[in-house]
Design a protein around this motif. Structure first.
Motif, PDB file in Angstrom:
ATOM      1  N   GLU A  37      28.205 107.439 -49.088  1.00 17.54           N
ATOM      2  CA  GLU A  37      27.518 107.996 -48.024  1.00 17.54           C
ATOM      3  C   GLU A  37      26.500 107.024 -47.336  1.00 17.54           C
ATOM      4  OE1 GLU A  37      24.504 111.818 -47.745  1.00 17.54           O
ATOM      5  OE2 GLU A  37      25.702 111.672 -49.556  1.00 17.54           O
ATOM      6  N   GLY A  38      26.229 107.064 -46.079  1.00 10.95           N
ATOM      7  CA  GLY A  38      25.504 106.254 -45.376  1.00 10.95           C
ATOM      8  C   GLY A  38      26.016 104.753 -45.094  1.00 10.95           C
ATOM      9  N   LYS A  39      27.217 104.404 -45.716  1.00 12.49           N
ATOM     10  CA  LYS A  39      27.696 103.056 -45.641  1.00 12.49           C
ATOM     11  C   LYS A  39      28.833 102.959 -44.830  1.00 12.49           C
ATOM     12  CE  LYS A  39      26.214 101.802 -50.428  1.00 12.49           C
ATOM     13  NZ  LYS A  39      25.977 103.005 -51.184  1.00 12.49           N
ATOM     14  N   ILE A  40      29.483 103.873 -44.254  1.00 13.63           N
ATOM     15  CA  ILE A  40      30.525 104.009 -43.435  1.00 13.63           C
ATOM     16  C   ILE A  40      30.709 105.432 -42.559  1.00 13.63           C
ATOM     17  CG2 ILE A  40      32.195 102.580 -44.675  1.00 13.63           C
ATOM     18  CD1 ILE A  40      33.394 104.918 -45.886  1.00 13.63           C
ATOM     19  N   ALA A  41      31.503 105.550 -41.437  1.00 12.73           N
ATOM     20  CA  ALA A  41      31.569 106.707 -40.709  1.00 12.73           C
ATOM     21  C   ALA A  41      32.023 107.734 -41.775  1.00 12.73           C
ATOM     22  CB  ALA A  41      32.505 106.638 -39.714  1.00 12.73           C
ATOM     23  N   LYS A  42      31.692 108.947 -41.616  1.00  9.72           N
ATOM     24  CA  LYS A  42      32.007 110.121 -42.527  1.00  9.72           C
ATOM     25  C   LYS A  42      33.423 110.186 -42.897  1.00  9.72           C
ATOM     26  CE  LYS A  42      27.987 113.197 -43.114  1.00  9.72           C
ATOM     27  NZ  LYS A  42      28.049 113.188 -44.666  1.00  9.72           N
ATOM     28  N   TRP A  43      34.298 110.150 -41.490  1.00 10.11           N
ATOM     29  CA  TRP A  43      35.791 110.149 -41.609  1.00 10.11           C
ATOM     30  C   TRP A  43      36.315 109.268 -42.155  1.00 10.11           C
ATOM     31  CZ3 TRP A  43      39.080 107.331 -38.940  1.00 10.11           C
ATOM     32  CH2 TRP A  43      38.535 106.450 -37.977  1.00 10.11           C
ATOM     33  N   TRP A  44      35.685 107.935 -42.465  1.00  9.78           N
ATOM     34  CA  TRP A  44      36.296 107.055 -43.272  1.00  9.78           C
ATOM     35  C   TRP A  44      36.247 107.384 -44.800  1.00  9.78           C
ATOM     36  CZ3 TRP A  44      36.147 100.953 -42.217  1.00  9.78           C
ATOM     37  CH2 TRP A  44      36.590 100.711 -40.880  1.00  9.78           C
ATOM     38  N   THR A  45      35.572 107.996 -44.994  1.00  7.35           N
ATOM     39  CA  THR A  45      35.253 108.456 -46.603  1.00  7.35           C
ATOM     40  C   THR A  45      36.563 108.874 -47.113  1.00  7.35           C
ATOM     41  OG1 THR A  45      33.230 109.133 -46.276  1.00  7.35           O
ATOM     42  CG2 THR A  45      33.853 109.848 -48.446  1.00  7.35           C
ATOM     43  N   PRO A  46      36.948 108.213 -48.437  1.00  6.85           N
ATOM     44  CA  PRO A  46      38.207 108.456 -48.862  1.00  6.85           C
ATOM     45  C   PRO A  46      38.267 109.915 -49.450  1.00  6.85           C
ATOM     46  CG  PRO A  46      37.465 106.676 -49.721  1.00  6.85           C
ATOM     47  CD  PRO A  46      36.423 107.076 -48.897  1.00  6.85           C
ATOM     48  N   ASP A  47      39.447 110.459 -49.427  1.00 11.56           N
ATOM     49  CA  ASP A  47      39.525 112.004 -49.879  1.00 11.56           C
ATOM     50  C   ASP A  47      39.659 112.335 -51.554  1.00 11.56           C
ATOM     51  OD1 ASP A  47      39.779 112.238 -47.116  1.00 11.56           O
ATOM     52  OD2 ASP A  47      41.498 113.519 -47.319  1.00 11.56           O
ATOM     53  N   ASP A  48      39.986 111.088 -52.009  1.00 15.31           N
ATOM     54  CA  ASP A  48      40.149 111.116 -53.621  1.00 15.31           C
ATOM     55  C   ASP A  48      40.126 109.807 -54.279  1.00 15.31           C
ATOM     56  OD1 ASP A  48      40.355 112.843 -55.876  1.00 15.31           O
ATOM     57  OD2 ASP A  48      42.291 113.679 -55.461  1.00 15.31           O
ATOM     58  N   VAL A  49      39.825 109.840 -55.369  1.00 17.72           N
ATOM     59  CA  VAL A  49      39.790 108.829 -56.430  1.00 17.72           C
ATOM     60  C   VAL A  49      40.756 109.057 -57.446  1.00 17.72           C
ATOM     61  CG1 VAL A  49      38.316 107.368 -57.758  1.00 17.72           C
ATOM     62  CG2 VAL A  49      37.427 108.252 -55.807  1.00 17.72           C
ATOM     63  N   VAL A  50      41.563 108.145 -58.004  1.00 21.61           N
ATOM     64  CA  VAL A  50      42.495 108.274 -59.287  1.00 21.61           C
ATOM     65  C   VAL A  50      41.938 106.784 -60.149  1.00 21.61           C
ATOM     66  CG1 VAL A  50      44.164 109.416 -58.304  1.00 21.61           C
ATOM     67  CG2 VAL A  50      44.386 107.072 -58.123  1.00 21.61           C
ATOM     68  N   PHE A  51      41.988 107.072 -61.301  1.00 19.79           N
ATOM     69  CA  PHE A  51      41.484 106.047 -62.214  1.00 19.79           C
ATOM     70  C   PHE A  51      42.895 105.558 -62.951  1.00 19.79           C
ATOM     71  CE2 PHE A  51      37.885 108.856 -61.583  1.00 19.79           C
ATOM     72  CZ  PHE A  51      37.053 107.774 -61.372  1.00 19.79           C
ATOM     73  N   LEU A  52      42.873 103.964 -63.180  1.00 18.14           N
ATOM     74  CA  LEU A  52      44.041 103.285 -63.832  1.00 18.14           C
ATOM     75  C   LEU A  52      43.346 102.427 -64.913  1.00 18.14           C
ATOM     76  CD1 LEU A  52      46.616 102.491 -61.158  1.00 18.14           C
ATOM     77  CD2 LEU A  52      46.553 104.590 -62.735  1.00 18.14           C
ATOM     78  N   ASP A  53      44.089 101.973 -65.987  1.00 12.66           N
ATOM     79  CA  ASP A  53      43.748 100.896 -66.811  1.00 12.66           C
ATOM     80  C   ASP A  53      43.638  99.713 -66.186  1.00 12.66           C
ATOM     81  OD1 ASP A  53      43.094 102.656 -68.661  1.00 12.66           O
ATOM     82  OD2 ASP A  53      45.214 102.743 -69.658  1.00 12.66           O
ATOM     83  N   GLU A  54      44.525  99.388 -65.405  1.00 10.35           N
ATOM     84  CA  GLU A  54      44.696  98.159 -64.513  1.00 10.35           C
ATOM     85  C   GLU A  54      45.266  98.349 -63.391  1.00 10.35           C
ATOM     86  OE1 GLU A  54      46.857  95.403 -66.667  1.00 10.35           O
ATOM     87  OE2 GLU A  54      48.473  96.587 -67.009  1.00 10.35           O
ATOM     88  N   LEU A  55      45.079  97.499 -62.208  1.00 10.88           N
ATOM     89  CA  LEU A  55      45.999  97.386 -61.076  1.00 10.88           C
ATOM     90  C   LEU A  55      46.747  96.492 -61.125  1.00 10.88           C
ATOM     91  CD1 LEU A  55      43.029  97.635 -58.536  1.00 10.88           C
ATOM     92  CD2 LEU A  55      44.333  99.646 -59.469  1.00 10.88           C
ATOM     93  N   PRO A  56      48.058  96.626 -60.419  1.00 10.53           N
ATOM     94  CA  PRO A  56      49.177  95.538 -60.463  1.00 10.53           C
ATOM     95  C   PRO A  56      48.664  94.559 -59.477  1.00 10.53           C
ATOM     96  CG  PRO A  56      49.656  97.558 -58.968  1.00 10.53           C
ATOM     97  CD  PRO A  56      48.341  97.732 -59.469  1.00 10.53           C
ATOM     98  N   HIS A  57      49.010  93.346 -59.745  1.00 11.66           N
ATOM     99  CA  HIS A  57      48.647  91.910 -59.037  1.00 11.66           C
ATOM    100  C   HIS A  57      49.873  91.114 -58.745  1.00 11.66           C
ATOM    101  CE1 HIS A  57      44.724  93.265 -60.611  1.00 11.66           C
ATOM    102  NE2 HIS A  57      44.115  92.651 -59.335  1.00 11.66           N
TER     103      HIS A  57
END
Length: 535
Positions: A494-514
């Motif tokens: 909030e306040g850092k980007i345009a509202k329509w840029w705000t992601p719609d959801d968040v998912v949590f993982l133990d690690e990301l693939p690299h």
């Protein structure tokens, strides 16, 4: 004035004028190894004689699977200096990719650290061009048994040859080294560098506005020497006689901190994940970094929070943008005189850009039809580059679809360039999120969220949406012991980007693939969440 630009001349200069400057290595075997440029030059001449004894001729390729250490350093100079090609292979790739790269590069000799003996034994039968296998260790650490016939010991090989060797003089456009791209789609592609391009790159990357390398510095390349020649640091440090600190296989926060403090490292270079580990180690154990003045970050964008954290330790974060195809240095985020006295937010915004071109590289942005766009900091388009160390054509590929007719190389990055020439990557062409016909920068979404105190890593991907075509989904790894809810993280925007840029959801993982070089594998994440159902 007509002397050719040759890699061997860098080592000769260091031996003559910086002979007692140190090269310090953490070895695979365990102990710290110390010697000087003078001793490195002597052993490199011995190795050049040894390679000749193995039948390596001018233009032949010598492969390596090795960490950042003094033996790898010697191979760099002995191989290229003698007129052969030093082919650094990424050992973090899959075995099938390693086999493909070694065969495609036509490596005649393969030299490798103890860590990679099992990999080499696994693929040896598939390596059709390799005639000699050399283990980078001493006699005491040679394995009692190996499936490799006539496995050679590096120290025996070096010590059995004279250090009397005259570095040959030849055309500066002769091939010196070979690196392969990560190969996220299809087979990895080879980039062949010349002596001329390598020495010019060393000159330019040494400049104060670039990596700022001098004999007063103690430089630690944490970026692997198998990744784009360690960003050219083995060459530029040798050119300038800087103390060189090589971390070997131990690149965790604990060991990096110990090496930085004990060796008085003034500059270090690596990908953001490395510095996240170091900073987390310092924070957890209430440690202060004392000698470090500058950290070079490349591979992916560094978040503003990392700039602030390093500043607390008295270290400047300097962004480096480049590619394997650029040897790799293209731009750095060094401020200009006009920025002296600017407030902290202005300077932070500058530091989180990928920077302006160093001399020898030109950049421009074009639209999808190839029409040049203005450098106004607003227009964003496809980044193209050209310069003295930008590849002309991929190795062994006759079809060149990477260049425009007038010689510009298509990088695949989507960027803006401001009036001062500072470039900011808004996305990779394949990673940009297009929502309702408008682009959203996945990189900006990631950088903001990594600034949250509970977030260790974050990736933004576009997921199909029934109304908006695509919407951003954040995939997050939390710091050990930290907690954060979906609502808390989305509210952080909030306040850092345009509202329509705000992601719609968040998912949590133990690690990301690299990837093998530490970059986020967005393609794998998109595959994982291709059937994601929006609430």
């Amino acid at each position: 004035m007509e002397q050719p630009l040759l890699i061997s001349a860098l080592l000769q200069h260091a031996e003559t004028y910086h002979g007692d400057s140190e090269i310090v290595s953490r070895t695979v075997e365990g102990p710290i190894h110390r010697y000087t440029y003078r001793e490195a030059a002597r052993r490199s001449r011995q190795l050049a004689n040894a390679l000749a004894g193995l039948g390596v001729a001018h233009g032949d390729t010598v492969g390596t699977l090795a960490w950042n250490g003094y033996r790898h350093y010697e191979i760099y100079f002995a191989t290229s200096g003698s007129g052969a090609i030093c082919h650094t292979v990424n050992p973090r790739l899959f075995a099938e990719q390693i086999s493909y790269i070694i065969n495609h590069g036509e490596d005649k000799v393969l030299m490798f650290d103890l860590s990679f003996l099992p990999v080499v034994e696994q693929i040896a039968a598939e390596l059709t061009t390799v005639q000699h296998f050399v283990l980078l260790t001493d006699r005491a650490h040679m394995p009692r048994e190996s499936t490799l016939d006539n496995l050679l010991c590096y120290e025996d090989l070096v010590n059995s040859h004279s250090d009397h060797y005259q570095w040959p003089v030849f055309d500066e456009n002769t091939a010196s080294s070979l690196c392969y791209t990560s190969g996220t789609t299809g087979n990895p592609k080879g980039v062949l560098y010349s002596h001329r391009s390598t020495v010019l790159h060393a000159f330019a990357s040494s400049l104060p506005d670039s990596l700022d390398i001098s004999a007063q510095g103690a430089i630690m390349p944490v970026v692997p020497m198998f990744h784009v020649n360690g960003w050219g640091l083995p060459y530029s440090c040798t050119m300038n006689g800087a103390k060189l600190v090589l971390p070997g296989p131990k690149m965790d926060g604990v060991n990096l901190y110990e090496l930085i403090e004990s060796e008085g490292v003034t500059m270090a270079a690596g990908v953001p994940t490395i510095w996240m580990m170091l900073l987390q180690h310092c924070q957890k154990n209430h440690l202060k970094i004392h000698s470090l003045k500058r950290v070079i970050v490349g591979g992916s964008a560094a978040p503003e929070s990392m700039v602030d954290q390093l500043a607390e330790h008295g270290a400047e974060l300097r962004q480096l943008w480049g590619m394997t195809e650029l040897s790799p240095c293209g731009t750095t985020s060094t401020p200009k005189f006009k920025h002296n006295g600017c407030d902290t937010p202005t300077l932070r915004a500058l530091q989180t850009k990928q920077g302006r071109p160093i001399y020898g590289v030109a950049i421009r942005i074009v639209d999808d039809e190839g029409k040049p766009l203005p450098n106004d900091g607003v227009a964003f388009g496809n980044l193209q580059v050209k310069g003295s160390w930008v590849l002309s054509r991929y190795f062994k590929r006759e079809l060149d679809d990477a260049h425009t007719e007038d010689g510009w190389f298509n990088t695949g990055d989507v960027v803006t360039i401001d009036r001062d020439g500072y470039m900011k990557i808004t996305d990779r062409t394949k990673d940009v999120i297009k929502s309702g016909g408008e682009w959203i920068s996945s990189i900006e979404l990631e950088n903001i969220l990594v600034g949250h105190p509970a977030v260790a890593e974050a990736a933004a991907i576009g997921v199909l949406h029934p109304k908006w075509d695509e919407r951003p989904l954040m995939v997050v790894v939390l710091k050990p012991g930290a907690t954060a809810s979906r609502e808390e993280l989305l509210g952080f925007y909030e306040g850092k980007i345009a509202k329509w840029w705000t992601p719609d959801d968040v998912v949590f993982l133990d690690e990301l693939p690299h990837t093998a070089t530490g970059k986020l594998q967005k393609m794998k994440l998109r595959e994982m969440f291709k059937d994601y159902q929006w609430a």
